[in-house]
Design a protein around this motif. Structure first.
Motif, PDB file in Angstrom:
ATOM      1  N   VAL A  58       0.833  -1.200   0.000  1.00 24.07           N
ATOM      2  CA  VAL A  58       0.000   0.000   0.000  1.00 24.07           C
ATOM      3  C   VAL A  58       0.867   1.248   0.000  1.00 24.07           C
ATOM      4  N   GLU A  59       0.533   2.173  -0.880  1.00 19.89           N
ATOM      5  CA  GLU A  59       1.158   3.489  -0.879  1.00 19.89           C
ATOM      6  C   GLU A  59       0.058   4.531  -0.747  1.00 19.89           C
ATOM      7  N   GLY A  60       0.289   5.513   0.091  1.00 17.63           N
ATOM      8  CA  GLY A  60      -0.723   6.535   0.301  1.00 17.63           C
ATOM      9  C   GLY A  60      -0.343   7.471   1.421  1.00 17.63           C
ATOM     10  N   GLY A  61      -1.327   8.226   1.894  1.00 15.64           N
ATOM     11  CA  GLY A  61      -1.090   9.182   2.962  1.00 15.64           C
ATOM     12  C   GLY A  61      -2.122   9.035   4.062  1.00 15.64           C
ATOM     13  N   PHE A  62      -1.806   9.591   5.209  1.00 12.24           N
ATOM     14  CA  PHE A  62      -2.718   9.514   6.356  1.00 12.24           C
ATOM     15  C   PHE A  62      -3.631  10.731   6.384  1.00 12.24           C
ATOM     16  N   GLY A  63      -4.890  10.470   6.752  1.00  8.70           N
ATOM     17  CA  GLY A  63      -5.865  11.551   6.829  1.00  8.70           C
ATOM     18  C   GLY A  63      -6.966  11.215   7.806  1.00  8.70           C
ATOM     19  N   ALA A  64      -7.903  12.149   7.965  1.00 12.45           N
ATOM     20  CA  ALA A  64      -9.028  11.937   8.875  1.00 12.45           C
ATOM     21  C   ALA A  64      -9.872  10.769   8.397  1.00 12.45           C
ATOM     22  N   ASN A  65     -10.348   9.984   9.325  1.00  9.14           N
ATOM     23  CA  ASN A  65     -11.139   8.801   9.009  1.00  9.14           C
ATOM     24  C   ASN A  65     -12.546   9.215   8.557  1.00  9.14           C
ATOM     25  N   PRO A  98      -9.437   7.976  14.712  1.00 14.83           N
ATOM     26  CA  PRO A  98      -9.409   9.301  14.092  1.00 14.83           C
ATOM     27  C   PRO A  98      -8.651   9.378  12.772  1.00 14.83           C
ATOM     28  N   ILE A  99      -7.638   8.512  12.584  1.00 15.03           N
ATOM     29  CA  ILE A  99      -6.773   8.617  11.406  1.00 15.03           C
ATOM     30  C   ILE A  99      -6.682   7.268  10.702  1.00 15.03           C
ATOM     31  N   VAL A 100      -6.685   7.317   9.381  1.00 16.00           N
ATOM     32  CA  VAL A 100      -6.542   6.107   8.575  1.00 16.00           C
ATOM     33  C   VAL A 100      -5.552   6.360   7.453  1.00 16.00           C
ATOM     34  N   LEU A 101      -5.054   5.278   6.904  1.00 14.87           N
ATOM     35  CA  LEU A 101      -4.222   5.360   5.710  1.00 14.87           C
ATOM     36  C   LEU A 101      -5.133   5.286   4.496  1.00 14.87           C
ATOM     37  N   VAL A 102      -5.094   6.324   3.686  1.00 16.50           N
ATOM     38  CA  VAL A 102      -5.912   6.376   2.471  1.00 16.50           C
ATOM     39  C   VAL A 102      -5.019   5.995   1.297  1.00 16.50           C
ATOM     40  N   PRO A 103      -5.234   4.835   0.707  1.00 14.13           N
ATOM     41  CA  PRO A 103      -4.308   4.362  -0.329  1.00 14.13           C
ATOM     42  C   PRO A 103      -4.442   5.108  -1.650  1.00 14.13           C
ATOM     43  N   ALA A 104      -3.292   5.488  -2.183  1.00 11.23           N
ATOM     44  CA  ALA A 104      -3.252   6.018  -3.539  1.00 11.23           C
ATOM     45  C   ALA A 104      -3.037   4.871  -4.519  1.00 11.23           C
ATOM     46  N   ASP A 105      -2.396   3.822  -4.021  1.00  9.61           N
ATOM     47  CA  ASP A 105      -2.156   2.641  -4.838  1.00  9.61           C
ATOM     48  C   ASP A 105      -2.069   1.435  -3.904  1.00  9.61           C
TER      49      ASP A 105
END
Length: 278
Positions: free
Chosen positions: A218-225, A233-240
């Motif tokens: 998984v590649e991506g960034g962390f943001g609000a759930n 409160p925070i999840v990893l939102v996958p870009a790929d």
């Protein structure tokens, strides 16, 4: 008397055979790189050394020894139990050598509860990561991110810190249709004490594409759930996100984590983990 001596000799050789089998299996697992599926890598050398010493002692026991009339003779029950123990040991040894060791799965992770262990004091701290280089952040494993997420839920802290991690999929109970844990097991001593850690990933209807226990990168960034069913409160939102092979070393280890306690350090003595271990 001669019959008693024969039975006593069989009893002795049976014990030596069991010891030899156990020692040879341990050395074979170490030589084939499979021993780390059972114990922490830092104990492999110690285990091999002790196995070699044990093998030498077994060899020494083959030396002639004086006969004693009072050598013990096993009882009928003792002989039966010894036979059962021998059969069980040989069966286990054959299984370890023939079948590849099975990696702990999401079922074990559910039993032991993901992220149930406390934040290690020797792990990466928020202050350390704030000054970390991009290369250091890029090498962070599931264990690194899981530890940081338990230290701070400030979304701004994760801005500009993309994640690239590998792990197996485990269900998350809050919103199982849209969230899952990207998980790994962390070993302190051996597989018996392995604890699951994970990073929460938000991906709507993920089961339409992926399956539980499947290994993914998984590649991506962390943001609000965005989930309304979860309190995280925070999840990893996958870009790929892609399916990948299980790593050669599927487990993570505490000592590897503590070596990078200060990711900003650039000392050549600190070796970054290979990309497949992330």
């Amino acid at each position: 008397m001669w019959r008693s001596a024969i039975i006593s000799g069989i009893w002795r050789w049976q014990g030596l055979a069991l010891m030899t089998v156990s020692i040879v299996v341990s050395i074979w697992l170490a030589a084939t790189g499979q021993l780390i599926r059972y114990i922490h890598p830092r104990y492999v050398l110690f285990t091999v050394i002790m196995a070699v010493i044990g093998l030498a002692l077994v060899a020494a026991s083959f030396l002639p020894r004086a006969s004693h009339d009072h050598d013990g003779r096993p009882s009928g029950t003792g002989a039966v139990l010894a036979g059962i123990a021998t059969a069980a040991t040989l069966t286990l040894a054959a299984t370890l050598m023939i079948l590849p060791p099975a990696t702990l799965s999401s079922a074990t992770a559910d039993q032991r509860v993901i992220n149930s262990t406390g934040v290690r004091t020797d792990g990466a701290s928020v202050d350390d990561v704030s000054s970390a280089t991009d290369a250091a952040v890029a090498s962070f494993s599931v264990l690194d991110w899981a530890s940081l997420l338990r230290q701070t839920s400030d979304v701004a802290f994760y801005d500009g810190k993309p994640a690239s991690v590998v792990g197996f999929i485990a269900r998350h109970p809050d919103d199982p249709e849209n969230m899952f844990y990207l998980s790994r097991f962390v070993i302190t001593c051996c597989a018996v004490d392995a604890q699951p850690v994970g990073v929460l990933v938000y991906l709507e209807n993920w089961e339409g594409t992926f399956a539980v226990d499947e290994w993914v990168a998984v590649e991506g960034g962390f943001g609000a759930n965005p989930s309304r069913q979860s309190t995280q409160p925070i999840v990893l939102v996958p870009a790929d996100i892609i399916v990948t092979e299980q790593p050669t070393e599927p487990y993570l280890y505490w000592w590897a984590f503590s070596r990078r306690a200060c990711p900003a350090a650039t000392s050549s003595a600190v070796r970054s983990p290979p990309s497949w271990s992330r």
